[in-house]
Design a protein around this motif. Sequence first.
Motif, PDB file in Angstrom:
ATOM      1  N   TYR A  55     -44.078  38.012  26.062  1.00 47.61           N
ATOM      2  CA  TYR A  55     -42.510  38.225  26.292  1.00 47.61           C
ATOM      3  C   TYR A  55     -41.779  36.794  26.092  1.00 47.61           C
ATOM      4  O   TYR A  55     -40.800  36.823  25.450  1.00 47.61           O
ATOM      5  CB  TYR A  55     -42.337  38.623  27.629  1.00 47.61           C
ATOM      6  CG  TYR A  55     -40.976  39.157  27.795  1.00 47.61           C
ATOM      7  CD1 TYR A  55     -40.334  40.145  26.958  1.00 47.61           C
ATOM      8  CD2 TYR A  55     -40.421  38.319  28.873  1.00 47.61           C
ATOM      9  CE1 TYR A  55     -39.022  40.392  27.483  1.00 47.61           C
ATOM     10  CE2 TYR A  55     -39.035  38.479  28.929  1.00 47.61           C
ATOM     11  CZ  TYR A  55     -38.305  39.563  28.374  1.00 47.61           C
ATOM     12  OH  TYR A  55     -37.149  39.603  28.666  1.00 47.61           O
ATOM     13  N   ARG A  56     -42.222  35.818  26.919  1.00 43.07           N
ATOM     14  CA  ARG A  56     -41.309  34.623  26.678  1.00 43.07           C
ATOM     15  C   ARG A  56     -41.453  33.583  25.455  1.00 43.07           C
ATOM     16  O   ARG A  56     -40.654  33.290  25.137  1.00 43.07           O
ATOM     17  CB  ARG A  56     -41.904  33.635  27.816  1.00 43.07           C
ATOM     18  CG  ARG A  56     -41.508  34.165  29.255  1.00 43.07           C
ATOM     19  CD  ARG A  56     -42.108  33.269  30.350  1.00 43.07           C
ATOM     20  NE  ARG A  56     -41.492  33.756  31.535  1.00 43.07           N
ATOM     21  CZ  ARG A  56     -42.312  33.450  32.761  1.00 43.07           C
ATOM     22  NH1 ARG A  56     -43.377  32.558  32.776  1.00 43.07           N
ATOM     23  NH2 ARG A  56     -41.989  33.954  33.904  1.00 43.07           N
ATOM     24  N   LEU A  57     -42.659  33.961  24.989  1.00 44.04           N
ATOM     25  CA  LEU A  57     -42.617  33.367  23.449  1.00 44.04           C
ATOM     26  C   LEU A  57     -41.656  34.022  22.542  1.00 44.04           C
ATOM     27  O   LEU A  57     -40.992  33.399  21.955  1.00 44.04           O
ATOM     28  CB  LEU A  57     -44.076  33.481  23.036  1.00 44.04           C
ATOM     29  CG  LEU A  57     -44.349  32.769  21.651  1.00 44.04           C
ATOM     30  CD1 LEU A  57     -43.945  31.495  21.333  1.00 44.04           C
ATOM     31  CD2 LEU A  57     -45.901  33.296  21.058  1.00 44.04           C
ATOM     32  N   THR A  58     -41.951  35.450  22.742  1.00 48.36           N
ATOM     33  CA  THR A  58     -40.972  36.191  21.620  1.00 48.36           C
ATOM     34  C   THR A  58     -39.272  35.886  21.978  1.00 48.36           C
ATOM     35  O   THR A  58     -38.534  35.814  21.097  1.00 48.36           O
ATOM     36  CB  THR A  58     -41.052  37.730  21.795  1.00 48.36           C
ATOM     37  OG1 THR A  58     -42.603  38.004  21.710  1.00 48.36           O
ATOM     38  CG2 THR A  58     -40.253  38.504  20.931  1.00 48.36           C
ATOM     39  N   MET A  59     -39.001  35.760  23.266  1.00 52.94           N
ATOM     40  CA  MET A  59     -37.587  35.585  23.427  1.00 52.94           C
ATOM     41  C   MET A  59     -37.335  33.999  23.211  1.00 52.94           C
ATOM     42  O   MET A  59     -36.081  34.051  22.624  1.00 52.94           O
ATOM     43  CB  MET A  59     -37.459  35.725  25.118  1.00 52.94           C
ATOM     44  CG  MET A  59     -37.553  37.276  25.567  1.00 52.94           C
ATOM     45  SD  MET A  59     -36.120  38.095  24.897  1.00 52.94           S
ATOM     46  CE  MET A  59     -37.035  39.267  23.755  1.00 52.94           C
ATOM     47  N   GLY A  60     -38.067  33.132  23.385  1.00 53.13           N
ATOM     48  CA  GLY A  60     -38.013  31.738  22.951  1.00 53.13           C
ATOM     49  C   GLY A  60     -37.661  31.702  21.367  1.00 53.13           C
ATOM     50  O   GLY A  60     -36.733  30.931  21.106  1.00 53.13           O
ATOM     51  N   LEU A  61     -38.443  32.496  20.525  1.00 47.82           N
ATOM     52  CA  LEU A  61     -38.505  32.364  19.263  1.00 47.82           C
ATOM     53  C   LEU A  61     -37.208  33.014  18.674  1.00 47.82           C
ATOM     54  O   LEU A  61     -36.513  32.882  17.758  1.00 47.82           O
ATOM     55  CB  LEU A  61     -39.665  32.869  18.541  1.00 47.82           C
ATOM     56  CG  LEU A  61     -40.897  32.090  18.598  1.00 47.82           C
ATOM     57  CD1 LEU A  61     -42.094  33.107  18.034  1.00 47.82           C
ATOM     58  CD2 LEU A  61     -40.735  30.837  17.734  1.00 47.82           C
ATOM     59  N   THR A  62     -36.686  34.071  19.569  1.00 52.31           N
ATOM     60  CA  THR A  62     -35.352  34.862  19.090  1.00 52.31           C
ATOM     61  C   THR A  62     -34.220  33.963  19.311  1.00 52.31           C
ATOM     62  O   THR A  62     -33.425  33.891  18.736  1.00 52.31           O
ATOM     63  CB  THR A  62     -35.450  36.144  20.112  1.00 52.31           C
ATOM     64  OG1 THR A  62     -36.706  36.968  19.770  1.00 52.31           O
ATOM     65  CG2 THR A  62     -34.394  36.778  19.815  1.00 52.31           C
ATOM     66  N   VAL A  63     -34.265  33.458  20.644  1.00 48.92           N
ATOM     67  CA  VAL A  63     -33.087  32.435  21.025  1.00 48.92           C
ATOM     68  C   VAL A  63     -32.795  31.503  19.879  1.00 48.92           C
ATOM     69  O   VAL A  63     -31.988  30.987  19.444  1.00 48.92           O
ATOM     70  CB  VAL A  63     -33.149  31.864  22.268  1.00 48.92           C
ATOM     71  CG1 VAL A  63     -32.129  30.864  22.674  1.00 48.92           C
ATOM     72  CG2 VAL A  63     -32.980  33.084  23.229  1.00 48.92           C
ATOM     73  N   PHE A  64     -34.217  30.626  19.509  1.00 53.57           N
ATOM     74  CA  PHE A  64     -34.253  29.336  18.588  1.00 53.57           C
ATOM     75  C   PHE A  64     -33.917  30.082  17.273  1.00 53.57           C
ATOM     76  O   PHE A  64     -33.054  29.465  16.599  1.00 53.57           O
ATOM     77  CB  PHE A  64     -35.473  29.064  18.497  1.00 53.57           C
ATOM     78  CG  PHE A  64     -35.770  27.983  17.565  1.00 53.57           C
ATOM     79  CD1 PHE A  64     -35.201  26.575  17.800  1.00 53.57           C
ATOM     80  CD2 PHE A  64     -36.300  28.197  16.540  1.00 53.57           C
ATOM     81  CE1 PHE A  64     -35.362  25.642  16.801  1.00 53.57           C
ATOM     82  CE2 PHE A  64     -36.448  27.325  15.424  1.00 53.57           C
ATOM     83  CZ  PHE A  64     -35.882  25.882  15.420  1.00 53.57           C
ATOM     84  N   GLY A  65     -34.301  31.125  17.052  1.00 55.63           N
ATOM     85  CA  GLY A  65     -33.647  31.647  15.695  1.00 55.63           C
ATOM     86  C   GLY A  65     -32.395  31.978  15.324  1.00 55.63           C
ATOM     87  O   GLY A  65     -31.608  31.770  14.496  1.00 55.63           O
ATOM     88  N   ALA A  67     -29.735  30.572  17.094  1.00 55.38           N
ATOM     89  CA  ALA A  67     -29.210  29.468  17.219  1.00 55.38           C
ATOM     90  C   ALA A  67     -29.156  28.878  16.029  1.00 55.38           C
ATOM     91  O   ALA A  67     -28.166  28.282  15.419  1.00 55.38           O
ATOM     92  CB  ALA A  67     -29.612  28.722  18.477  1.00 55.38           C
ATOM     93  N   TYR A  68     -30.395  28.867  15.306  1.00 51.27           N
ATOM     94  CA  TYR A  68     -30.588  28.126  14.081  1.00 51.27           C
ATOM     95  C   TYR A  68     -29.632  28.904  12.653  1.00 51.27           C
ATOM     96  O   TYR A  68     -29.227  28.163  12.098  1.00 51.27           O
ATOM     97  CB  TYR A  68     -32.051  28.159  13.722  1.00 51.27           C
ATOM     98  CG  TYR A  68     -32.145  27.474  12.323  1.00 51.27           C
ATOM     99  CD1 TYR A  68     -32.214  26.099  12.309  1.00 51.27           C
ATOM    100  CD2 TYR A  68     -32.700  28.102  11.130  1.00 51.27           C
ATOM    101  CE1 TYR A  68     -32.357  25.441  11.029  1.00 51.27           C
ATOM    102  CE2 TYR A  68     -32.914  27.319  10.022  1.00 51.27           C
ATOM    103  CZ  TYR A  68     -32.851  26.108   9.922  1.00 51.27           C
ATOM    104  OH  TYR A  68     -32.907  25.292   8.687  1.00 51.27           O
ATOM    105  N   VAL A  69     -29.638  30.031  13.044  1.00 48.91           N
ATOM    106  CA  VAL A  69     -28.710  31.010  12.034  1.00 48.91           C
ATOM    107  C   VAL A  69     -27.435  30.603  12.261  1.00 48.91           C
ATOM    108  O   VAL A  69     -26.770  30.283  11.153  1.00 48.91           O
ATOM    109  CB  VAL A  69     -29.218  32.443  12.164  1.00 48.91           C
ATOM    110  CG1 VAL A  69     -28.190  33.263  11.448  1.00 48.91           C
ATOM    111  CG2 VAL A  69     -30.677  32.763  11.576  1.00 48.91           C
ATOM    112  N   VAL A  70     -26.940  30.345  13.384  1.00 46.05           N
ATOM    113  CA  VAL A  70     -25.592  30.235  13.627  1.00 46.05           C
ATOM    114  C   VAL A  70     -25.272  28.897  13.190  1.00 46.05           C
ATOM    115  O   VAL A  70     -24.210  28.598  12.543  1.00 46.05           O
ATOM    116  CB  VAL A  70     -25.238  30.403  15.340  1.00 46.05           C
ATOM    117  CG1 VAL A  70     -23.786  29.852  15.523  1.00 46.05           C
ATOM    118  CG2 VAL A  70     -25.310  31.868  15.638  1.00 46.05           C
ATOM    119  N   TYR A  71     -25.948  27.955  13.406  1.00 47.03           N
ATOM    120  CA  TYR A  71     -25.915  26.542  12.982  1.00 47.03           C
ATOM    121  C   TYR A  71     -25.898  26.428  11.466  1.00 47.03           C
ATOM    122  O   TYR A  71     -24.818  25.857  10.749  1.00 47.03           O
ATOM    123  CB  TYR A  71     -26.937  25.526  13.511  1.00 47.03           C
ATOM    124  CG  TYR A  71     -27.225  24.245  12.844  1.00 47.03           C
ATOM    125  CD1 TYR A  71     -26.030  23.296  13.191  1.00 47.03           C
ATOM    126  CD2 TYR A  71     -28.195  24.028  11.793  1.00 47.03           C
ATOM    127  CE1 TYR A  71     -26.167  22.192  12.550  1.00 47.03           C
ATOM    128  CE2 TYR A  71     -27.822  22.938  11.094  1.00 47.03           C
ATOM    129  CZ  TYR A  71     -27.165  21.988  11.765  1.00 47.03           C
ATOM    130  OH  TYR A  71     -27.193  20.579  11.108  1.00 47.03           O
TER     131      TYR A  71
END
Length: 83
Positions: A55-65, A67-71
């Motif tokens: 769950y934490r890995l999935t949430m971390g990848l989702t938040v990172f992805g 943020a990267y898309v917005v950037y």
Amino acid sequence: MWRNLLGLRQISQRTISTASRRQFENRVHEKQKLFQEDNGIPVHLKGGLRDALLYRLTMGLTVFGTAYVVYELLVASMPKKQK
């Protein structure tokens, strides 16, 4: 040629028949007890440490992805300066 086909048939039948001989312990009742227990833990985390890490890995990848898309969208929306 026929011997080769006959040999393949015997191998495939042997593989299928030996795979069905394996017996696994039925743990459905234990899992039903675990997941139906009213202990305030969300059902997607009741599996223990493995579920929590996934769950934490999935949430971390989702938040990172996200943020990267917005950037990347911000970078793409800014015009490049002319030299």
